[in-house]
Design a protein around this motif. Sequence first.
Motif, mmCIF file in Angstrom:
data_model
loop_
_atom_site.group_PDB
_atom_site.id
_atom_site.type_symbol
_atom_site.label_atom_id
_atom_site.label_comp_id
_atom_site.label_asym_id
_atom_site.label_seq_id
_atom_site.Cartn_x
_atom_site.Cartn_y
_atom_site.Cartn_z
ATOM 1 N N GLY A 35 51.078 7.227 -1.533
ATOM 2 C CA GLY A 35 51.851 7.266 -0.307
ATOM 3 C C GLY A 35 52.906 6.176 -0.294
ATOM 4 O O GLY A 35 52.727 5.111 -0.897
ATOM 5 N N TRP A 36 54.003 6.467 0.359
ATOM 6 C CA TRP A 36 55.023 5.459 0.659
ATOM 7 C C TRP A 36 54.952 5.183 2.162
ATOM 8 O O TRP A 36 54.925 6.119 2.965
ATOM 9 N N PHE A 37 54.944 3.917 2.498
ATOM 10 C CA PHE A 37 54.904 3.478 3.890
ATOM 11 C C PHE A 37 56.006 2.453 4.111
ATOM 12 O O PHE A 37 56.560 1.896 3.162
ATOM 13 N N GLU A 44 54.248 -1.050 13.772
ATOM 14 C CA GLU A 44 53.124 -0.686 12.923
ATOM 15 C C GLU A 44 53.641 -0.072 11.617
ATOM 16 O O GLU A 44 54.755 0.452 11.538
ATOM 17 N N ARG A 45 52.777 -0.150 10.616
ATOM 18 C CA ARG A 45 53.116 0.467 9.343
ATOM 19 C C ARG A 45 53.126 1.978 9.522
ATOM 20 O O ARG A 45 52.183 2.545 10.095
ATOM 21 N N GLU A 46 54.167 2.625 9.030
ATOM 22 C CA GLU A 46 54.278 4.060 9.216
ATOM 23 C C GLU A 46 54.441 4.794 7.888
ATOM 24 O O GLU A 46 55.023 4.274 6.931
ATOM 25 N N PHE A 47 53.935 6.002 7.874
ATOM 26 C CA PHE A 47 53.988 6.869 6.702
ATOM 27 C C PHE A 47 55.410 7.370 6.497
ATOM 28 O O PHE A 47 56.062 7.809 7.443
ATOM 29 N N VAL A 48 55.878 7.290 5.257
ATOM 30 C CA VAL A 48 57.195 7.809 4.900
ATOM 31 C C VAL A 48 57.043 9.125 4.145
ATOM 32 O O VAL A 48 57.734 10.100 4.425
ATOM 33 N N ALA A 61 57.626 12.267 6.304
ATOM 34 C CA ALA A 61 57.718 12.058 7.744
ATOM 35 C C ALA A 61 58.983 12.738 8.258
ATOM 36 O O ALA A 61 59.983 12.832 7.540
ATOM 37 N N ASP A 62 58.932 13.210 9.475
ATOM 38 C CA ASP A 62 60.088 13.904 10.054
ATOM 39 C C ASP A 62 61.336 13.027 10.051
ATOM 40 O O ASP A 62 62.455 13.523 9.897
ATOM 41 N N SER A 63 61.140 11.740 10.205
ATOM 42 C CA SER A 63 62.276 10.823 10.318
ATOM 43 C C SER A 63 63.072 10.682 9.018
ATOM 44 O O SER A 63 64.209 10.207 9.038
ATOM 45 N N VAL A 64 62.479 11.106 7.902
ATOM 46 C CA VAL A 64 63.176 10.935 6.613
ATOM 47 C C VAL A 64 63.420 12.259 5.895
ATOM 48 O O VAL A 64 64.051 12.276 4.836
#
Length: 124
Positions: A35-37, A44-48, A61-64
């Motif tokens: 995983g990339w975070f 907070e640490r978030e999933f990429v 993640a939707d943001s990327v």
Amino acid sequence: QVQLVEAGGGLVQAGGSLRLSCATSGRTLASVFMGWFRQAPGKEREFVGGFGWFGGNTRYADSVKGRFTISRDNAKNTAYLQMNSLKPEDTAVYFCAASSRARLSDSPSEYDYWGQGTQVTVSS
């Protein structure tokens, strides 16, 4: 024991690109999923995104989505995070992580091994 070494962070202007790499000490059952975070100051640490070394879909993640792409070189045991169209809100410390769980997870608690992190700063 799995060791993860990241490289490739830096400073880039908005709209620019960077590629991060994550070299692993070996793809054993202790690192089935990668995983990339990222973690921005005060957040907070978030999933990429992430993938399974032994197959399955890559998830983002939707943001990327549409801007970031995960790839891997199996022979080098290295994963990559290509980041395009970077935005100031992408500024964070980026981590790669390895998990031995039975599924790809977006929760940091599901990952057993972590890289040291690399700073990505996007200026506006």
